[in-house]
Design an enzyme around this catalytic site. Sequence first.
Site: not given
Ligand SMILES: Cc1cc2nc3c(=O)[nH]c(=O)nc-3n(C[C@H](O)[C@H](O)[C@H](O)COP(=O)(O)O)c2cc1C
Ligand SMILES: [Mn+2]
Length: 489
Positions: A174, A178-179, A192, A197, A240, A289
Amino acid sequence: MAYPSLRDFIARLEREGELKKIGVEVDVDLEMTEITDRVSKAGGPALLFQKPRSAKDDVSYSMPVLINAFGSKKRIELALEVASLEDIARRIEALLEMKPPEGLFDKLKMLPKLAEVGSFFPKTVKTGPVKEVVERENISLGRIPIMKCWPQDGGRFITFPLVITRSPKTGRRNVGCYRMQVFDDRTTGMHWQIHKGGAEHFRWLDRGGKTRRMDVAVALGSDPATMLAGILPLPEDLDEFLFAGFLRQQPVELVKCETIDLEIPANAEIVLEGYVDLDDIRTEGPFGDHTGYYSLEDKFPAFHITCVTRRRDPIYVSTIVGAPPMEDYWIGHAIERIFLPLMRKQMPEVTDMHMPAEGIFHNLMIIAIRKSYPGHARKVMNAIWGLPGAMFTKCIVVVDHDVNVHDVGEVAWKALNHIDPERDIQFTLGPVDQLEHASRLPNFGSKMGIDATRKWPSEGFIRPWPDEIVMDEATRKKVDTIWKSLGLT
Ligand SMILES: Cc1cc2nc3c(=O)[nH]c(=O)nc-3n(C[C@H](O)[C@H](O)[C@H](O)COP(=O)(O)O)c2cc1C
Ligand SMILES: [Mn+2]
């Protein structure tokens, strides 16, 4: 030809007049945010801060900071190398339309498409620019110009990482953005959220019971399609990096990590290798945020860095979030356009949809449908509340297909005319985004759907429904001919 790396994208932005280089010293603490925020709100360019500095630590960094790289429609299109996001939507539609071939002729016809898909799989290569420097000793995040974005932030945060994990259960990869809050020179938070994921992989570590640690690789900066793929709400079992290959129409090249069993993009600027541990959960936040409010302190795993690999002269990519519109709005807009065909595959009645900037993605979705049966609008709401990502939508407004969902004024006018609030509002309970601050409990709360379609007799509406006022064609034409003589414009 896809961008081989982030720098080729930066060069393109510069040629297109979409990049401004900032040669004066700018502080990574707050100052960089204030400048970027003003530029974002004015619809300005991507910024390359060439002399980032920290007065607090008395450091001048050698790495430049790229920010707002995806912060306009044009830059998103440049990132994905398309004239319009609809081009990607059409390519997805063509893929989805592939039916199992029936005869020999059908099979032959399908071959090029299958070959196309096959050619998008990530390719493992021996080495790449991300291995120019390998640091196993003296690792320090202090050399990276990581920003403190907003005054009440709990510290400095890496805001645009690609976090790569492998499921302890299925072995599937995955990638998510995530910050990561900097705790010390070689430790950060791993934010996360519970539905994402990475968090799911972490839970399987616990359920598996074999080991308490999970490898994590973090890529900072890569070619733009790969960076965007990490943000897309893809179904759990879709890699991805494969989707990034589809977006850039060229496979992503991966190299093996030095200290952990994961692969990372060979073209990355910087990679942090390390692990998270079930027994090391720490307080993370607060952080200004996406919502325009601070997300408050919460518990998340700590990420321990075991090795850093990087280019000789890396560029650090950052972003800020806050009151809309910001760079993330344009990324969200791309998601909206790219995913519309997928949504329409499951719900062909959907003719268009829009998530206005003020709704921060999760708070408002306007969706137009061609209504075919009683209660159709509510069926669509319930389906959306069952989709990955879209399940969090706090308010869904369903309108008829003749409403332009991109014109929020038109939607408000028509929707407000068409509803009998008590009858047309549907409440439901379910999972809400972890950033949601008004829900009764974290991650669990209510959502609202508004059925703003015309009501039908078969839905119990027996009064006549009025027509919308439109001038007749003959009168309009007549006025067109005399318009100039009226001296009104
Ligand atoms: C700039 C930016 C920062 C983000 N920060 C976070 C975060 O800190 N934690 C989080 O869970 N998702 C964050 N997201 C959203 C995830 O990247 C997004 O939900 C992504 O689809 C997650 O992938 P996954 O489904 O494979 O986990 C952020 C998105 C952006 C554009
Ligand atoms: Mn994913």
